[in-house]
Design a protein around this motif. Structure first.
Motif, short mmCIF file in Angstrom:
data_model
loop_
_atom_site.label_atom_id
_atom_site.label_comp_id
_atom_site.label_asym_id
_atom_site.label_seq_id
_atom_site.Cartn_x
_atom_site.Cartn_y
_atom_site.Cartn_z
N SER A 52 0.82 -1.21 0.00
CA SER A 52 0.00 0.00 0.00
C SER A 52 0.85 1.26 0.00
O SER A 52 0.42 2.32 -0.46
N PHE A 53 2.09 1.17 0.50
CA PHE A 53 3.00 2.32 0.45
C PHE A 53 3.35 2.66 -1.00
O PHE A 53 3.57 3.82 -1.35
N ARG A 54 3.41 1.62 -1.86
CA ARG A 54 3.79 1.81 -3.25
C ARG A 54 2.59 1.91 -4.18
O ARG A 54 2.66 2.59 -5.22
N ARG A 55 1.52 1.21 -3.84
CA ARG A 55 0.30 1.29 -4.64
C ARG A 55 -0.89 1.18 -3.68
O ARG A 55 -1.25 0.07 -3.26
N PRO A 56 -1.51 2.31 -3.33
CA PRO A 56 -2.59 2.28 -2.33
C PRO A 56 -3.71 1.33 -2.70
O PRO A 56 -4.06 1.17 -3.87
#
Length: 241
Positions: A52-56
């Motif tokens: 989620s840090f890279r792709r929510p």
């Protein structure tokens, strides 16, 4: 070898069953669009946080279970999480088992669907629309599974697998991993010639399998050999010696 197993093994194209973790990752990342991520403790929450840090978005249900590894995939691309602190045999088996999930549940179905329909089926595979009745019927007859979004991490209240489909998926991934790391044509003579304990130890030290998987493999082959021997003896009308 069953056709689905042979297809998955050939897709993985592993040339050295004794390969190190590093070499396994090189092989699979070169063969598929998979990115390996080594983390100290593999949980749904840890994987969810990383993704989620890279792709929510919500990638996993964040249940408090620990795993040897996790595989997330999206539109034909995979992220492989594995525990970098476990021993080499566990790491090796985890890497191959998780890649097997990706191949069986994502790569093979996508390739098969694309070969039948072409790129117009991509919105279905990517979850952007439901298949039309005609597409669904064709996918069924072409044996392309439609449950591409099945949550393999789902567990019941006791921590066991939440459905029969998950049990089957785990069994199939284990079968692929065992065939890649310890091919049955090499293992079967050992099981035939050695005692149970000696065969298990041989799989642990010769093929670098974890104790649990070596034991399951040997016991499974021994059961199959007994059934085969009994069936042949029964067919010939003779007693086993």
């Amino acid at each position: 070898m069953e056709s689905w197993l042979q297809e998955a093994v050939e897709a993985c194209a592993l040339k050295d069953c004794h390969a190190s973790v590093h070499d396994l990752l090189d092989c699979f990342c070169g063969q598929f669009s998979v990115v390996p991520v080594a983390i100290p403790k593999v949980t749904q929450q840890a994987a969810q946080d990383w993704l989620s840090f890279r792709r929510p978005g919500q990638w996993f249900t964040t249940e408090p279970h620990s795993h040897h590894g996790l595989m997330a995939w999206w539109r034909g691309h995979g992220i492989l999480f594995y525990n970098k602190q476990t021993k080499a045999p566990e790491q090796r088996f985890t890497v191959v088992h998780e890649v097997a999930h990706f191949v069986l549940e994502e790569w093979v179905p996508r390739r098969r669907a694309l070969s039948v329909f072409g790129p117009e089926i991509l919105p279905v595979l990517d979850g952007e629309r439901a298949p039309s009745p005609e597409e669904a019927l064709t996918l069924f007859f072409e044996q392309v599974p439609l449950n591409l979004s099945m949550d393999l991490m789902a567990r019941d209240e006791s921590g066991g697998y939440a459905s029969r489909d998950i049990v089957l998926a785990e069994h199939r991934a284990d079968r692929v991993a065992l065939e890649l790391l310890a091919p049955v044509e090499q293992v079967l003579p050992l099981v035939k010639q050695l005692s149970r304990e000696a065969a298990i130890n041989s799989l642990r030290f010769q093929f670098h399998l974890p104790m649990e998987k070596a034991t399951e493999y040997v016991d499974g082959l021994r059961r199959r050999l007994r059934v085969s021997s009994f069936s042949i003896a029964e067919f010939l009308g003779v007693e086993e010696g």
